[in-house]
Each structure stands twice: as structure tokens, then as C-alpha cells.
Write a protein that holds these residues in place. Structure first.
Motif, PDB file in Angstrom:
ATOM      1  N   LEU A  32       0.818  -1.217   0.000  1.00  0.00           N
ATOM      2  CA  LEU A  32       0.000   0.000   0.000  1.00  0.00           C
ATOM      3  C   LEU A  32       0.853   1.269   0.000  1.00  0.00           C
ATOM      4  O   LEU A  32       0.332   2.372   0.034  1.00  0.00           O
ATOM      5  N   GLU A  33       2.180   1.072   0.036  1.00  0.00           N
ATOM      6  CA  GLU A  33       3.138   2.180   0.035  1.00  0.00           C
ATOM      7  C   GLU A  33       2.941   3.100   1.225  1.00  0.00           C
ATOM      8  O   GLU A  33       2.891   4.328   1.108  1.00  0.00           O
ATOM      9  N   ILE A  34       2.834   2.465   2.415  1.00  0.00           N
ATOM     10  CA  ILE A  34       2.711   3.208   3.665  1.00  0.00           C
ATOM     11  C   ILE A  34       3.540   2.491   4.722  1.00  0.00           C
ATOM     12  O   ILE A  34       3.662   1.263   4.703  1.00  0.00           O
ATOM     13  N   ASP A  35       4.125   3.239   5.611  1.00  0.00           N
ATOM     14  CA  ASP A  35       4.895   2.654   6.703  1.00  0.00           C
ATOM     15  C   ASP A  35       3.962   1.837   7.597  1.00  0.00           C
ATOM     16  O   ASP A  35       2.838   2.273   7.871  1.00  0.00           O
ATOM     17  N   PRO A  36       4.388   0.660   8.042  1.00  0.00           N
ATOM     18  CA  PRO A  36       3.529  -0.150   8.913  1.00  0.00           C
ATOM     19  C   PRO A  36       3.064   0.592  10.170  1.00  0.00           C
ATOM     20  O   PRO A  36       1.933   0.400  10.617  1.00  0.00           O
ATOM     21  N   LEU A  37       3.919   1.461  10.713  1.00  0.00           N
ATOM     22  CA  LEU A  37       3.508   2.242  11.884  1.00  0.00           C
ATOM     23  C   LEU A  37       2.394   3.219  11.534  1.00  0.00           C
ATOM     24  O   LEU A  37       1.466   3.424  12.323  1.00  0.00           O
ATOM     25  N   MET A  75      -5.684   2.245  14.630  1.00  0.00           N
ATOM     26  CA  MET A  75      -5.998   2.579  16.021  1.00  0.00           C
ATOM     27  C   MET A  75      -6.826   3.855  16.112  1.00  0.00           C
ATOM     28  O   MET A  75      -7.691   3.971  16.982  1.00  0.00           O
ATOM     29  N   SER A  76      -6.577   4.791  15.221  1.00  0.00           N
ATOM     30  CA  SER A  76      -7.367   6.013  15.184  1.00  0.00           C
ATOM     31  C   SER A  76      -8.829   5.686  14.897  1.00  0.00           C
ATOM     32  O   SER A  76      -9.737   6.192  15.570  1.00  0.00           O
ATOM     33  N   ALA A  77      -9.053   4.807  13.915  1.00  0.00           N
ATOM     34  CA  ALA A  77     -10.424   4.402  13.587  1.00  0.00           C
ATOM     35  C   ALA A  77     -11.050   3.619  14.735  1.00  0.00           C
ATOM     36  O   ALA A  77     -12.211   3.833  15.094  1.00  0.00           O
ATOM     37  N   ARG A  78     -10.266   2.745  15.337  1.00  0.00           N
ATOM     38  CA  ARG A  78     -10.797   1.893  16.412  1.00  0.00           C
ATOM     39  C   ARG A  78     -11.180   2.694  17.646  1.00  0.00           C
ATOM     40  O   ARG A  78     -12.211   2.476  18.259  1.00  0.00           O
ATOM     41  N   LEU A  79     -10.315   3.646  18.020  1.00  0.00           N
ATOM     42  CA  LEU A  79     -10.516   4.401  19.257  1.00  0.00           C
ATOM     43  C   LEU A  79     -11.265   5.710  19.049  1.00  0.00           C
ATOM     44  O   LEU A  79     -11.678   6.343  20.029  1.00  0.00           O
ATOM     45  N   GLY A  80     -11.368   6.137  17.802  1.00  0.00           N
ATOM     46  CA  GLY A  80     -12.001   7.414  17.543  1.00  0.00           C
ATOM     47  C   GLY A  80     -11.140   8.579  18.013  1.00  0.00           C
ATOM     48  O   GLY A  80     -11.642   9.646  18.359  1.00  0.00           O
ATOM     49  N   THR A  81      -9.837   8.366  18.007  1.00  0.00           N
ATOM     50  CA  THR A  81      -8.876   9.380  18.439  1.00  0.00           C
ATOM     51  C   THR A  81      -8.040   9.788  17.234  1.00  0.00           C
ATOM     52  O   THR A  81      -7.585   8.918  16.492  1.00  0.00           O
ATOM     53  N   ILE A 102      -0.002   9.186  18.175  1.00  0.00           N
ATOM     54  CA  ILE A 102       1.448   9.161  17.957  1.00  0.00           C
ATOM     55  C   ILE A 102       2.170   9.898  19.078  1.00  0.00           C
ATOM     56  O   ILE A 102       3.202   9.440  19.572  1.00  0.00           O
ATOM     57  N   GLU A 103       1.634  11.026  19.521  1.00  0.00           N
ATOM     58  CA  GLU A 103       2.232  11.762  20.642  1.00  0.00           C
ATOM     59  C   GLU A 103       2.226  10.899  21.906  1.00  0.00           C
ATOM     60  O   GLU A 103       3.239  10.834  22.618  1.00  0.00           O
ATOM     61  N   ASP A 104       1.102  10.247  22.178  1.00  0.00           N
ATOM     62  CA  ASP A 104       1.009   9.371  23.354  1.00  0.00           C
ATOM     63  C   ASP A 104       2.013   8.228  23.254  1.00  0.00           C
ATOM     64  O   ASP A 104       2.676   7.876  24.232  1.00  0.00           O
ATOM     65  N   ALA A 105       2.134   7.664  22.057  1.00  0.00           N
ATOM     66  CA  ALA A 105       3.078   6.562  21.852  1.00  0.00           C
ATOM     67  C   ALA A 105       4.513   7.038  22.071  1.00  0.00           C
ATOM     68  O   ALA A 105       5.319   6.333  22.683  1.00  0.00           O
ATOM     69  N   GLN A 106       4.826   8.234  21.595  1.00  0.00           N
ATOM     70  CA  GLN A 106       6.172   8.778  21.789  1.00  0.00           C
ATOM     71  C   GLN A 106       6.478   8.958  23.276  1.00  0.00           C
ATOM     72  O   GLN A 106       7.576   8.645  23.730  1.00  0.00           O
TER      73      GLN A 106
END
Length: 165
Positions: A56-61, A68-74, A80-84
Motif C-alpha cells: 500500500l506504500e505506507i509505513d507499517p507504523l 488505532m485512530s479508527a478503532r478508538l475514535g482518536t 502518535i504523541e502518546d506513543a512517543q
């Protein structure tokens, strides 16, 4: 929302956005598998996830962030900030060093079977044993169950026998 449903939406959106046909993704997986993924009817391995992201020419992350954005509605930037922040905390606590210690020459180091040992407990039993305390005394002093002390005691004896055969 289940993660496979979120993945279904992200895959469909990416494929449509990039105007990719199923054939374009066929190197990553069979057309029927991709179709089933887009309907949320199946799951994939991490290896397939990575190859699908590549197709799909996108980074797996980035793909995972969309899922996760779709799943959590966030919104994905917040995720990404929270993950960092979590990764920085993990690193500050010595986690990156521990992660590196899990591998040798690119392969996972095998650990012994069973429950991971609490080295500090083993060392506490070893110290009191060397001071001449019995197993019952050690159990009482450390607040461990007799079976835990016995297990450590046997391990200590086994290690001593390996050093002094």
C-alpha cells in the motif's frame, strides 16, 4: 470496534485513495484474502501486515496509527504523541537496553521454560542460606511461602553443583 474492523476500513480507504486494484496488492496476499480483510472477516499475521503496508506504500507504523485512530475514535496525531511519550518512558526506565538484550545476531535469545525468575528473590534466599539459615527461617524472614524458598533453594544447589561438580 474490533481491530480487524478498523484494519478493514483503513485498508479500504488507503486502497481507494491510492486507486489501487486488488491485483496491485496481490504480492502481499491473495485477492480473496484482501477482499476478506476489507470486509473485516479475517485477520493477518504481523508479517502479512508489514507486507500489506509495503504494497500500500505506507509505513507499517502509519498503517497501525490509522487502524488505532479508527478503532478508538482518536486523531492519529494524538495517538502518535502518546506513543512517543510511552516510548520515552520505556527508554528512560532501561527498556531499550532490555529489548536489545533479547537478541543476539538478529535472533531471539531463548529463555528457559516456565515462569520468569525473580532474580532479586533468588539472591535474597542465597544470601540468607549462606548465612546459615534454614529454609523455614528464610521463608519467615522474607515473607515467602515455603514452596518458593524450596524452589530457590534447589536452584541454588543446582547452580553450585554446576560450578563445583
Amino acid at each position: 470496534m474490533h481491530l480487524k474492523i478498523a484494519l478493514a476500513g483503513a485498508l479500504r480507504a488507503l486502497r481507494l485513495n491510492r486507486r489501487f486494484r486488488y491485483e496491485k496488492l496481490s504480492d502481499a496476499s491473495a485477492r480473496s484474502k484482501i477482499s476478506a480483510l476489507e470486509r473485516g472477516e479475517t485477520s493477518i499475521t504481523l508479517e502479512k501486515f508489514e507486507s500489506l503496508a509495503e504494497a500500500l506504500e505506507i509505513d507499517p507504523l502509519a498503517l497501525m496509527a490509522l487502524c488505532m485512530s479508527a478503532r478508538l475514535g482518536t486523531p492519529y496525531p494524538r495517538l502518535i504523541e502518546d506513543a512517543q511519550e510511552q516510548l520515552r518512558a520505556f527508554e528512560a526506565e532501561g527498556g531499550i537496553k532490555l529489548l536489545a538484550e533479547q537478541f543476539a545476531d538478529g535472533a531471539l535469545i531463548q529463555r528457559t521454560r516456565g515462569k520468569p525468575q525473580k532474580i532479586e528473590n533468588l539472591e535474597a534466599v542465597r544470601k540468607l542460606k549462606s548465612e546459615g539459615m534454614s529454609q523455614a527461617q528464610i521463608a519467615q524472614a522474607l515473607g515467602f511461602s515455603p514452596s518458593v524458598v524450596n524452589r530457590h533453594w534447589k536452584r541454588i544447589l543446582s547452580q553450585e553443583q554446576q560450578v563445583n561438580p
